[in-house]
Design an enzyme around this catalytic site. Structure first.
Site, PDB file in Angstrom:
ATOM      1  N   LYS A  54      27.911   1.804  69.318  1.00 20.88           N
ATOM      2  CA  LYS A  54      29.102   1.116  69.825  1.00 20.88           C
ATOM      3  C   LYS A  54      29.660   0.151  68.774  1.00 20.88           C
ATOM      4  CE  LYS A  54      27.502   1.712  74.530  1.00 20.88           C
ATOM      5  NZ  LYS A  54      26.950   1.179  75.774  1.00 20.88           N
ATOM      6  N   GLN A  98      24.594  -4.122  78.348  1.00 22.77           N
ATOM      7  CA  GLN A  98      23.903  -2.833  78.203  1.00 22.77           C
ATOM      8  C   GLN A  98      22.859  -2.658  79.303  1.00 22.77           C
ATOM      9  OE1 GLN A  98      24.766  -0.507  76.024  1.00 22.77           O
ATOM     10  NE2 GLN A  98      23.104   0.927  76.400  1.00 22.77           N
ATOM     11  N   ASP A 121      33.196  -1.295  80.956  1.00 22.20           N
ATOM     12  CA  ASP A 121      32.325  -0.217  81.441  1.00 22.20           C
ATOM     13  C   ASP A 121      32.891   0.408  82.722  1.00 22.20           C
ATOM     14  OD1 ASP A 121      30.051   0.341  79.865  1.00 22.20           O
ATOM     15  OD2 ASP A 121      29.066  -1.521  80.497  1.00 22.20           O
TER      16      ASP A 121
HETATM   17  N1  LIG Z   1      26.487  -0.973  80.103  1.00 22.13           N
HETATM   18  C1  LIG Z   1      26.250   0.248  79.658  1.00 22.13           C
HETATM   19  N2  LIG Z   1      27.273   1.025  79.269  1.00 22.13           N
HETATM   20  C2  LIG Z   1      27.064   2.276  78.797  1.00 22.13           C
HETATM   21  O1  LIG Z   1      28.021   3.011  78.454  1.00 22.13           O
HETATM   22  C3  LIG Z   1      25.711   2.754  78.699  1.00 22.13           C
HETATM   23  C4  LIG Z   1      24.682   1.899  79.110  1.00 22.13           C
HETATM   24  N3  LIG Z   1      24.967   0.665  79.595  1.00 22.13           N
HETATM   25  N4  LIG Z   1      23.393   2.320  79.056  1.00 22.13           N
HETATM   26  C5  LIG Z   1      23.035   3.621  78.534  1.00 22.13           C
HETATM   27  C6  LIG Z   1      24.163   4.647  78.635  1.00 22.13           C
HETATM   28  C7  LIG Z   1      24.037   5.791  77.643  1.00 22.13           C
HETATM   29  N5  LIG Z   1      25.142   5.635  76.706  1.00 22.13           N
HETATM   30  C8  LIG Z   1      25.310   6.367  75.546  1.00 22.13           C
HETATM   31  C9  LIG Z   1      25.993   5.878  74.453  1.00 22.13           C
HETATM   32  C10 LIG Z   1      26.081   6.601  73.262  1.00 22.13           C
HETATM   33  C11 LIG Z   1      25.500   7.834  73.156  1.00 22.13           C
HETATM   34  C12 LIG Z   1      25.601   8.571  71.873  1.00 22.13           C
HETATM   35  O2  LIG Z   1      26.105   8.063  70.897  1.00 22.13           O
HETATM   36  N6  LIG Z   1      25.052   9.796  71.797  1.00 22.13           N
HETATM   37  C13 LIG Z   1      25.016  10.580  70.588  1.00 22.13           C
HETATM   38  C14 LIG Z   1      23.636  10.597  69.940  1.00 22.13           C
HETATM   39  C15 LIG Z   1      22.847   9.343  70.088  1.00 22.13           C
HETATM   40  C16 LIG Z   1      21.432   9.435  69.535  1.00 22.13           C
HETATM   41  O3  LIG Z   1      21.264   9.969  68.430  1.00 22.13           O
HETATM   42  O4  LIG Z   1      20.506   8.994  70.235  1.00 22.13           O
HETATM   43  C17 LIG Z   1      25.359  12.011  70.909  1.00 22.13           C
HETATM   44  O5  LIG Z   1      25.220  12.392  72.075  1.00 22.13           O
HETATM   45  O6  LIG Z   1      25.719  12.742  70.001  1.00 22.13           O
HETATM   46  C18 LIG Z   1      24.835   8.343  74.236  1.00 22.13           C
HETATM   47  C19 LIG Z   1      24.748   7.624  75.421  1.00 22.13           C
HETATM   48  C20 LIG Z   1      25.874   4.554  77.090  1.00 22.13           C
HETATM   49  N7  LIG Z   1      25.402   4.001  78.197  1.00 22.13           N
END
Ligand SMILES: Nc1nc(=O)c2c([nH]1)NC[C@@H]1CN(c3ccc(C(=O)N[C@@H](CCC(=O)O)C(=O)O)cc3)C=[N+]21
Ligand SMILES: [Mg+2]
Length: 284
Positions: A54, A98, A121
């Site tokens: 992020k 988060q 969010d």
């Molecule tokens: N308040 C809050 N807001 C959220 O938006 C929130 C949260 N809490 N808690 C957890 C979940 C999960 N989430 C992700 C963010 C980025 C990837 C992301 O960048 N994924 C990459 C790879 C990441 C890696 O390599 O681990 C991809 O899918 O290609 C995934 C999942 C946001 N979340």
């Protein structure tokens, strides 16, 4: 049939470039950059990866990110006090706490304290209520990101049968509201659903968000269906995998999202969109 890949990488970059252009226009007009406060409590390794992504995308979008990295033992009173301070800070447009939070902290109470106008969010009951009433303001990032991915790919949803596997507050439920708003016919499945395989077999669009690797079998996917995998499961090997049995599903689907490189990237890009939307809506 072998499905085409729904390209979260390309489309998320397109979204971030669009946000960047809006930020540049603000700066050219003498306004400040939008600012996002990112609150991380404790040091959960997955949360650190997401928060890192992020912050990096904030840089790419021209958004100022303000990091609050708090110890795991932070008290509820201290966290509530921080949210109150950020609510009143005119230089902060978005507040992201988060999840998951350490067990001694009540996430619902903290989310409810966030000013809905800064709730990038889209988790506050006010914003979920707005979405439920067909008058969305700030929309949850993952489901909004999925809708953007479908729109930008030119996938029509009107009258389609959509089946969502998982009924969580951050994925399944708001995804149902988004798909309903796009005039799909929506079924939400959960751990007590009977004949899950049959429900999925009838779906033109499947959205999986349960957090169990390979939970949705490829053989359940109707020929030509669109498959959206919101799962991000880290295997012992360190590899990421989704909730859908990808290789088999790909042979049946018309379109499918990869993990990584699909919905996760859209979630972060949508957070950037929500942050500039919040900034502009606040009249800053
Ligand atoms: N308040 C809050 N807001 C959220 O938006 C929130 C949260 N809490 N808690 C957890 C979940 C999960 N989430 C992700 C963010 C980025 C990837 C992301 O960048 N994924 C990459 C790879 C990441 C890696 O390599 O681990 C991809 O899918 O290609 C995934 C999942 C946001 N979340
Ligand atoms: Mg992904």
């Amino acid at each position: 049939m072998t499905a085409q890949i729904l390209d979260g990488k390309a489309i998320s970059q397109e979204i971030i470039a669009q946000v960047r252009a809006r930020v540049d226009a603000r700066l050219a007009g003498g306004k400040r950059a939008p600012a996002l406060a990112v609150v991380l409590v404790g040091s959960d390794p997955a949360s650190q990866v997401y928060v890192g992504n992020k912050k990096r995308q904030c840089e790419n979008a021209g958004i100022t990110s303000i990091a609050y990295d708090l110890p795991a033992e932070t008290s509820e009173a201290d966290l509530l006090a921080l949210v109150t301070k950020l609510n009143h800070d005119d230089a902060v447009d978005g507040i992201l706490v988060q999840l998951p939070l350490p067990k001694h902290l009540n996430a619902e109470k903290i989310i409810e304290l966030i000013d809905p106008a800064k709730d990038v969010d889209g988790f506050h009951p006010y914003n979920i209520g707005r979405l439920a009433l067909k008058m969305p303001l700030l929309r949850p990032c993952t489901p909004r990101g999925v809708m953007t991915l479908l729109e930008k790919t030119g996938i029509d949803l009107v009258g389609k049968d959509a089946v969502i596997v998982g009924a969580s507050n951050i994925v399944g439920r708001p995804q149902a509201l988004e798909l309903l708003l796009a005039r799909a016919t929506v079924t939400v499945c959960h751990s007590k659903t009977k004949d899950l395989a049959d429900k999925v077999r009838g779906a033109d669009v499947v959205v999986a968000g349960v957090g169990i690797p390979n939970f949705v079998k490829g053989e359940w996917i109707k020929p030509g269906a669109v498959v959206i995998d919101v799962g991000i499961n880290r295997l012992e090997s360190g590899k990421l995998c989704g909730d859908v049995e990808f290789d088999v599903a790909r042979e049946n689907a018309s379109w499918i999202t990869p993990v990584p490189g699909g919905v996760g990237l859209m979630t972060v890009a949508t957070l950037m969109q929500n942050t500039i939307d919040a900034c502009e809506a606040r009249g800053r």
